[in-house]
Design an enzyme around this catalytic site. Structure first.
Site, mmCIF file in Angstrom:
data_model
loop_
_atom_site.group_PDB
_atom_site.id
_atom_site.type_symbol
_atom_site.label_atom_id
_atom_site.label_comp_id
_atom_site.label_asym_id
_atom_site.label_seq_id
_atom_site.Cartn_x
_atom_site.Cartn_y
_atom_site.Cartn_z
ATOM 1 N N GLU A 190 0.722 -1.157 -0.022
ATOM 2 C CA GLU A 190 -0.023 0.086 0.145
ATOM 3 C C GLU A 190 0.737 1.222 0.131
ATOM 4 O O GLU A 190 0.508 2.518 0.170
ATOM 5 C CB GLU A 190 -0.971 -0.124 1.212
ATOM 6 C CG GLU A 190 -1.646 -1.254 1.339
ATOM 7 C CD GLU A 190 -2.977 -1.468 0.448
ATOM 8 O OE1 GLU A 190 -2.788 -0.785 -0.529
ATOM 9 O OE2 GLU A 190 -3.596 -2.466 0.544
ATOM 10 N N HIS A 207 -2.615 2.360 8.483
ATOM 11 C CA HIS A 207 -3.781 1.535 7.713
ATOM 12 C C HIS A 207 -4.048 0.208 8.561
ATOM 13 O O HIS A 207 -3.141 -0.290 8.871
ATOM 14 C CB HIS A 207 -3.532 1.087 6.135
ATOM 15 C CG HIS A 207 -4.345 0.207 5.707
ATOM 16 N ND1 HIS A 207 -5.694 0.111 5.753
ATOM 17 C CD2 HIS A 207 -4.055 -1.191 5.412
ATOM 18 C CE1 HIS A 207 -6.384 -0.991 5.083
ATOM 19 N NE2 HIS A 207 -5.092 -1.801 4.942
ATOM 20 N N HIS A 263 -7.207 -3.234 10.055
ATOM 21 C CA HIS A 263 -8.420 -3.836 9.633
ATOM 22 C C HIS A 263 -9.367 -3.875 10.797
ATOM 23 O O HIS A 263 -9.600 -5.029 11.174
ATOM 24 C CB HIS A 263 -8.087 -5.117 8.980
ATOM 25 C CG HIS A 263 -7.240 -5.095 7.745
ATOM 26 N ND1 HIS A 263 -6.515 -6.214 7.591
ATOM 27 C CD2 HIS A 263 -6.825 -4.240 6.914
ATOM 28 C CE1 HIS A 263 -5.663 -5.879 6.412
ATOM 29 N NE2 HIS A 263 -5.753 -4.888 6.156
ATOM 30 N N GLU A 295 -18.594 11.318 21.830
ATOM 31 C CA GLU A 295 -16.972 11.516 21.683
ATOM 32 C C GLU A 295 -16.837 11.732 20.079
ATOM 33 O O GLU A 295 -15.744 12.303 19.473
ATOM 34 C CB GLU A 295 -16.028 10.372 22.119
ATOM 35 C CG GLU A 295 -16.014 10.556 23.656
ATOM 36 C CD GLU A 295 -15.537 11.919 24.015
ATOM 37 O OE1 GLU A 295 -16.511 12.471 24.772
ATOM 38 O OE2 GLU A 295 -14.304 12.374 23.942
ATOM 39 N N HIS A 301 -12.666 -3.753 3.685
ATOM 40 C CA HIS A 301 -11.337 -3.970 3.910
ATOM 41 C C HIS A 301 -10.772 -3.350 5.052
ATOM 42 O O HIS A 301 -10.322 -4.074 5.926
ATOM 43 C CB HIS A 301 -10.548 -3.296 2.793
ATOM 44 C CG HIS A 301 -9.105 -3.626 2.698
ATOM 45 N ND1 HIS A 301 -8.198 -4.023 1.606
ATOM 46 C CD2 HIS A 301 -8.290 -3.541 3.681
ATOM 47 C CE1 HIS A 301 -6.998 -4.027 1.863
ATOM 48 N NE2 HIS A 301 -6.802 -3.766 3.140
HETATM 49 P P1 13P Z 1 1.209 -5.683 3.137
HETATM 50 O O1 13P Z 1 1.589 -6.844 3.759
HETATM 51 O O2 13P Z 1 1.648 -5.516 1.870
HETATM 52 O O3 13P Z 1 1.293 -4.428 3.927
HETATM 53 O O4 13P Z 1 -0.546 -5.592 2.875
HETATM 54 C C1 13P Z 1 -1.425 -5.691 4.164
HETATM 55 C C2 13P Z 1 -2.729 -4.870 3.934
HETATM 56 O O5 13P Z 1 -3.149 -4.642 4.853
HETATM 57 C C3 13P Z 1 -3.092 -4.742 2.431
HETATM 58 O O6 13P Z 1 -4.025 -3.812 2.527
HETATM 59 ZN ZN ZN Z 2 -5.258 -4.028 4.502
#
Ligand code: 13P
Ligand code: ZN
Length: 276
Positions: A117, A140, A142, A170, A211
């Site tokens: 990313e 980033h 999840h 909040e 995602h």
């Molecule tokens: P990477 O291992 O390339 O960082 O990918 C993980 C991920 O969350 C892809 O969106």
């Molecule tokens: Zn990801």
């Protein structure tokens, strides 16, 4: 000579990745972080910069990030392993002056490279620096409940924002500008990077439907705190779904905005649109 592995930058990355893993947000190699480090610090660790190797990039970086250094998690690396082996799981790169290559200065031991990313990270840094020169972090991850909300909410920034703002007082205080939303897209591409970066001109958080989420901040605490607040609010929303009898009324949101001098996203509640 100070060793980069002992720097506060590596420490901050190690601590936050371990913490995020413990939250259950970063399964396997899920998630990636980039940390812009000013040259005044780089010089303390690398008085004479030696490039270990060059890593090609798939896009041309904007002039604002060229010749700048970023500490970035490696592709395929697990957040849970960063603390015990930072030099394998992280890399310090300087974007070349032509914007097309990244010079590796430290890390990615054993032949690794930056996250898949990387385009989204560098493009988001670019846009955030234009609106806030102090932005250092793009994060980033999840987070489970944020992903559930993304799956069960129409792809609409106003609707997503409304559900969050009315679930936790909040929420509007921490992200009065609301949350940016992208539909489900192929990740790891320049296109998703460009679309995320466009959203980051206006929002500090962007949900990637099905995602995860992107957040940013001046430091690790700020970026993490932003995502943590979204995730906590999403958790409250999802767990109470269908059983809610009390939601935060617009008049309380107006009160919060006045108390904290906030200028909330328009179009969510008409009562908020008249706040000056
Ligand atoms: P990477 O291992 O390339 O960082 O990918 C993980 C991920 O969350 C892809 O969106
Ligand atoms: Zn990801």
């Amino acid at each position: 000579m100070k060793k980069f592995i002992d720097s506060p930058f590596v420490k901050a990355m190690s601590e936050v990745t371990a913490n995020m893993y413990r939250q259950g947000w970063d399964e396997r190699n899920g998630g990636n972080i980039s940390y812009l480090i000013d040259d005044k610090y780089i010089k303390q660790y690398f008085p004479k910069e030696k490039v270990i190797r060059d890593i090609p990039m798939t896009f041309a970086a904007d002039p604002i990030v060229r010749n700048k250094c970023f500490l970035v998690t490696g592709t395929g690396k697990y957040f849970k392993n960063v603390m015990k082996d930072p030099e394998t799981n992280l890399g310090l790169v300087r974007i070349a002056k032509n914007g097309k290559v990244a010079h590796l200065l430290w890390g990615y031991k054993g032949g690794g490279k930056f996250t898949s990313e990387f385009p989204a990270h560098i493009m988001c840094h670019t846009e955030r620096l234009k609106v806030n020169p102090n932005n250092r972090i793009i994060m980033h991850t999840h987070p489970t409940y944020t992903m559930c909300m993304g799956a069960s909410t129409p792809v609409s920034e106003k609707e997503f924002t409304k559900r969050l703002w009315t679930s936790n007082t909040e929420a509007i205080v921490v992200f009065p500008e609301g949350i940016g939303v992208l539909p489900c897209m192929v990740c790891g591409t320049n296109l998703i990077g460009e679309e995320t970066a466009k959203k980051m001109r206006k929002f500090r958080i962007v949900s990637w439907t099905n995602h995860g989420i992107y957040g940013c901040g001046n430091d690790m605490d700020e970026a993490f705190g932003l995502i943590e607040t979204v995730e906590k609010t999403a958790m409250v929303y999802m767990i109470s779904l269908g059983h809610v009898v009390n939601v935060i009324p617009p008049k309380v949101l107006v009160g919060l905005c006045k108390l904290w001098h906030l200028h909330p996203m328009h179009g969510v509640f008409k009562e908020l649109d008249v706040i000056k």
